[in-house]
Scaffold this motif. Sequence first.
Motif, mmCIF file in Angstrom:
data_model
loop_
_atom_site.group_PDB
_atom_site.id
_atom_site.type_symbol
_atom_site.label_atom_id
_atom_site.label_comp_id
_atom_site.label_asym_id
_atom_site.label_seq_id
_atom_site.Cartn_x
_atom_site.Cartn_y
_atom_site.Cartn_z
ATOM 1 N N SER A 176 28.786 -28.670 6.828
ATOM 2 C CA SER A 176 30.083 -28.181 6.892
ATOM 3 C C SER A 176 31.139 -27.854 5.766
ATOM 4 N N LYS A 177 32.146 -27.362 5.815
ATOM 5 C CA LYS A 177 33.159 -27.928 5.073
ATOM 6 C C LYS A 177 33.206 -28.730 3.987
ATOM 7 N N PRO A 178 33.661 -29.790 4.487
ATOM 8 C CA PRO A 178 33.180 -31.262 3.511
ATOM 9 C C PRO A 178 31.799 -31.516 3.049
ATOM 10 N N ARG A 179 31.194 -31.371 3.336
ATOM 11 C CA ARG A 179 29.726 -31.696 2.874
ATOM 12 C C ARG A 179 29.262 -30.944 1.648
ATOM 13 N N ASN A 180 29.917 -29.453 2.161
ATOM 14 C CA ASN A 180 30.399 -28.362 1.178
ATOM 15 C C ASN A 180 30.050 -28.486 -0.207
ATOM 16 N N VAL A 181 32.134 -29.364 -0.152
ATOM 17 C CA VAL A 181 32.816 -29.466 -1.027
ATOM 18 C C VAL A 181 32.569 -30.567 -1.055
ATOM 19 N N GLN A 182 32.067 -31.685 -1.444
ATOM 20 C CA GLN A 182 30.910 -33.414 -1.663
ATOM 21 C C GLN A 182 30.327 -32.655 -2.741
ATOM 22 N N ILE A 183 29.245 -31.891 -2.216
ATOM 23 C CA ILE A 183 27.814 -30.745 -3.351
ATOM 24 C C ILE A 183 28.753 -30.355 -4.656
ATOM 25 N N LEU A 184 29.259 -29.711 -4.253
ATOM 26 C CA LEU A 184 30.055 -28.777 -5.032
ATOM 27 C C LEU A 184 30.823 -29.946 -6.065
ATOM 28 N N ASN A 185 31.715 -30.655 -5.918
ATOM 29 C CA ASN A 185 31.965 -31.556 -6.479
ATOM 30 C C ASN A 185 31.751 -32.660 -7.411
ATOM 31 N N MET A 186 30.478 -32.632 -6.548
ATOM 32 C CA MET A 186 29.122 -34.057 -7.430
ATOM 33 C C MET A 186 28.063 -32.877 -8.152
ATOM 34 N N VAL A 187 27.687 -31.235 -8.080
ATOM 35 C CA VAL A 187 27.647 -30.868 -9.063
ATOM 36 C C VAL A 187 28.216 -30.403 -10.717
ATOM 37 N N THR A 188 29.815 -30.225 -10.241
ATOM 38 C CA THR A 188 30.347 -30.163 -10.930
ATOM 39 C C THR A 188 30.801 -31.019 -11.494
ATOM 40 N N ARG A 189 31.101 -32.083 -11.012
ATOM 41 C CA ARG A 189 31.187 -33.840 -12.057
ATOM 42 C C ARG A 189 29.859 -33.491 -13.148
ATOM 43 N N GLN A 190 29.016 -33.830 -12.383
ATOM 44 C CA GLN A 190 27.248 -34.243 -13.076
ATOM 45 C C GLN A 190 26.732 -32.759 -14.421
ATOM 46 N N GLY A 191 27.475 -31.675 -14.164
ATOM 47 C CA GLY A 191 27.487 -30.837 -14.976
ATOM 48 C C GLY A 191 28.140 -30.779 -16.580
ATOM 49 N N ALA A 192 29.269 -31.265 -15.899
ATOM 50 C CA ALA A 192 30.161 -31.047 -17.210
ATOM 51 C C ALA A 192 30.569 -32.933 -17.702
ATOM 52 N N LEU A 193 30.155 -33.696 -16.783
ATOM 53 C CA LEU A 193 28.869 -34.769 -17.752
ATOM 54 C C LEU A 193 28.772 -34.983 -18.827
ATOM 55 N N TRP A 194 27.153 -34.466 -18.153
ATOM 56 C CA TRP A 194 26.207 -34.134 -18.938
ATOM 57 C C TRP A 194 26.389 -33.288 -20.202
ATOM 58 N N ALA A 195 26.957 -32.052 -20.616
ATOM 59 C CA ALA A 195 27.032 -31.128 -21.134
ATOM 60 C C ALA A 195 28.207 -31.681 -22.075
ATOM 61 N N ASN A 196 29.185 -32.794 -21.859
ATOM 62 C CA ASN A 196 30.121 -33.885 -22.605
ATOM 63 C C ASN A 196 28.907 -34.422 -23.717
ATOM 64 N N THR A 197 28.031 -35.543 -22.686
ATOM 65 C CA THR A 197 27.214 -36.405 -23.726
ATOM 66 C C THR A 197 26.566 -35.874 -24.694
ATOM 67 N N LEU A 198 25.897 -34.276 -24.079
ATOM 68 C CA LEU A 198 24.744 -33.599 -25.356
ATOM 69 C C LEU A 198 25.455 -33.583 -26.328
ATOM 70 N N GLY A 199 26.729 -32.063 -25.540
ATOM 71 C CA GLY A 199 27.735 -31.380 -26.674
ATOM 72 C C GLY A 199 27.796 -33.139 -27.914
ATOM 73 N N SER A 200 28.830 -34.081 -27.619
ATOM 74 C CA SER A 200 28.778 -34.637 -27.943
ATOM 75 C C SER A 200 27.959 -35.190 -29.579
ATOM 76 N N LEU A 201 26.309 -35.535 -28.712
ATOM 77 C CA LEU A 201 25.108 -35.767 -29.738
ATOM 78 C C LEU A 201 24.921 -35.017 -30.758
ATOM 79 N N ALA A 202 24.930 -33.982 -30.256
ATOM 80 C CA ALA A 202 24.678 -32.793 -30.915
ATOM 81 C C ALA A 202 25.883 -32.147 -31.939
ATOM 82 N N LEU A 203 26.828 -32.807 -31.898
ATOM 83 C CA LEU A 203 28.244 -32.169 -33.076
ATOM 84 C C LEU A 203 27.963 -33.692 -33.630
ATOM 85 N N LEU A 204 27.967 -34.652 -33.547
ATOM 86 C CA LEU A 204 27.893 -35.898 -33.975
ATOM 87 C C LEU A 204 25.820 -35.501 -35.563
ATOM 88 N N TYR A 205 24.701 -35.468 -34.419
ATOM 89 C CA TYR A 205 23.943 -34.681 -34.694
ATOM 90 C C TYR A 205 23.577 -34.126 -36.449
#
Length: 123
Positions: free
Chosen positions: A58-87
């Motif tokens: 349903s739409k609520p399930r799709n929205v929850q999945i999409l929120n998790m995808v974007t949240r995790q994507g941003a979290l990992w991009a920020n983490t790896l990007g910060s590590l690469a910047l430091l390195y």
Amino acid sequence: FCFQDTDEFILPTGANKTRGRFELAFFTIGGCCMTGAAFGALNGLRLGLKETQNMAWSKPRNVQILNMVTRQGALWANTLGSLALLYSAFGVIIEKTRGAEDDLNTIAAGTLTGMLYKSTGRV
């Protein structure tokens, strides 16, 4: 046909044929951000599907999945990007300080990045 042993690119006088650590830093940081975003999105999809497995499609399930995808994507991009910047920053600083381009710079930059990352209490 006459094959000559000439360089393929015209370089300014005094320029190196290889890229230095500073030039490679931009590729490293961008590549890590993109890799982190891709990995995070896949991880978010996995987590989203797992957490909503008892819900009907349903739409609520799709929205929850999409929120998790974007949240995790941003979290990992920020983490790896910060590590690469430091390195990259440590690598450039060490290279400029020592005045040499060798494997010791890479080892020192990686060690300092790991020490700083772990000093913040992250697991």
